[in-house]
Enzyme design. Sequence first.
Site, PDB file in Angstrom:
ATOM      1  N   GLY A 299       0.767  -1.239   0.000  1.00  0.00           N
ATOM      2  CA  GLY A 299       0.000   0.000   0.000  1.00  0.00           C
ATOM      3  C   GLY A 299       0.798   1.288   0.000  1.00  0.00           C
TER       4      GLY A 299
ATOM      5  N   ASP B  54      17.078  -0.756 -15.839  1.00  0.00           N
ATOM      6  CA  ASP B  54      17.118  -2.116 -15.339  1.00  0.00           C
ATOM      7  C   ASP B  54      17.664  -3.077 -16.399  1.00  0.00           C
ATOM      8  OD1 ASP B  54      16.173  -4.071 -13.232  1.00  0.00           O
ATOM      9  OD2 ASP B  54      14.975  -4.781 -14.924  1.00  0.00           O
TER      10      ASP B  54
ATOM     11  N   GLU C 281      22.092  -0.904 -15.026  1.00  0.00           N
ATOM     12  CA  GLU C 281      22.383  -2.055 -14.179  1.00  0.00           C
ATOM     13  C   GLU C 281      23.196  -3.064 -14.980  1.00  0.00           C
ATOM     14  OE1 GLU C 281      19.939  -5.311 -11.466  1.00  0.00           O
ATOM     15  OE2 GLU C 281      19.235  -4.824 -13.484  1.00  0.00           O
TER      16      GLU C 281
END
Length: 630
Positions: free
Chosen positions: A161, A347, A376
């Site tokens: 959340g 990524d 990365e």
Amino acid sequence: MKKLILSLSLLLSVMTMNAAVKVDRIDPTNWFVGMKNPSLQLMVYGEGIRSAEVTTDYAGVKVDSVVRLDSPNYLLVYLNLDGAQPGEMTLNFKNGKSTKKVKYELKAREKRGEERMGFTNADVLYMLMPDRFADGDPKNNDIKGLNAYKTDRTQPSLRHGGDLEGIRRHLDYFTELGVTALWFTPVLENNSPDGNGSSTYHGYATTDYYRVDPRFGTNEEYRRLCDEAHAKGLKVVMDMIFNHCGFEHPWVADMPSKDWLNTPEWLDARQDKTKPEVNDKYLQTSYKLTPVVDPYASDVDLRETVDGWFVPTMPDLNQRNPHVITYLIQNSEWWIETVGIDGIRMDTYPYADAAAMAQWMKTLNEEYPNFNVVGETWVVDPPYTATWQKDSKLAKQNSYLNTVMDFSFFDRINQAKREDTDGFVTGMNRVYNNFVYDYLYPNPSSVMAFIENHDTDRFLGNGKDSTALKQALALLLTVNRIPQLYYGTEVLMNGTKEVTDGNVRKDFPGGFPGDTHNAFTADGRTRAENAMFTWLSRLLHWRQGNDVVVKGTQKQFIPYNGVYVVARQYNGKNVMTIINGTKKPATMPVKRYAEVIGRATSAKDVITGNTVSLASDLQLSPRQTLVIEF
């Protein structure tokens, strides 16, 4: 009979030509005039749109080409905006007698590309996962209309959340700590259903490249967060993924072209067309990145690395398709212009096509010469990492990637924390040897170092002993690198991946309704947490604007009697980071470091402010960390 079939075929053709033109979506949702590259690709989606003709009479805009893909529901329109002014143009889509008029906005840019300033080694990046940091708006925890999911903080692999509003409400926490840039894991829509107790709370399975995940907030809230972060002196780095998307992206159910994805043939052989059921045609990546640079790599190894899917639920995008890479390039530019991000973390960088990624970086560097991107590159050998940096002499082709991630430093410091430093190999010798290879990098100061992140065990493991942690952080924040911290390290958050990745991605204490432990405030932190927070905060604030650390030369000394020393020097000022890499008391003979110390007889401990005598040998306690300036 033949005449009947011909008549029916002709009737069907006429009906198709006169069918109402449908335009359900256009990507990008808007664009900007004044870009150095005036070309704009519009991906138009709508049932049967492929056969439409496209025109516009907007001044300064012309249709360069229209590309009709394999799917009848996509149309690529390439516009030339050279000379166009901001405003709302009308695009006319005509199919037979049917015409659809669509308004499309061209905006003025808020800044020239040269004015977009990226992160540098003067910054300290603080990496966090939005879902796990703070829940500022509980109303967005349960969004109707999305694929089935559950918000449950008791389950480490489900959504918890956290959201953008939660981050925004704690901006003062970051400035109090002393970091200068925030890197969020991906915030774009991940509309994948939960499965087997797991979810895409992490954000690495994009299903809409132009929409913030509604459980995190809206595009407008993302912009507000960036604006308020900037007002407080904080930069924002956006996590992107060009290698793959999420299985629920519309491109999977309705592929624009047969080569939009790599090795998609297994999709057609599924029994259940709605699920990623693996069969013998599925190609899995090997996760081995060396074939991309290996001069002796076999074709099969290279294909497995680059064309294999990361996991079955993350379709592998084919960046060799020029329309795919154009879409992705424009998407990164759109977010820079729309919300004002200050950097990108890409990524799985080597998994994507190297030539296409170089095209992306070259385009971004030309449009935004002062922006920054970090890729990365998860291999722990410095030559591999150095090969990926812009202008590397080791590479077959220039990557144009300014910043790479130092997985070697991460690997060595995590080995060193468990060892005593001997006279040659173990402990801090490993860290020393990491920096020996900086001659391979075209720009060592644009290498990002870290001691942990969301994909690794926490540096503390399952413990709370901060002794080795302080040594690692002291080096991270004083060596010639761009340093990156992981959220919660400052309050001793720990965990390992032995059961699930979720255990290294725990909720930040105090970020969620009902939390009884609040690590955002001194009053809410434990004594040990406050001690760690204060120690790190002092070091971070001291680092801000410190030219010795940012611009200074670096000199390191081979570990001697278990003591490792790194010095930074600039304009007559000196900083020394002194590490006792043993579990025993150690002596640092001052004369051995005379080339740095010179005639200085005292220095200041940057953490405590106390005076440290350099008139005689320094006596160090077991595993002591000392950062001094003079």
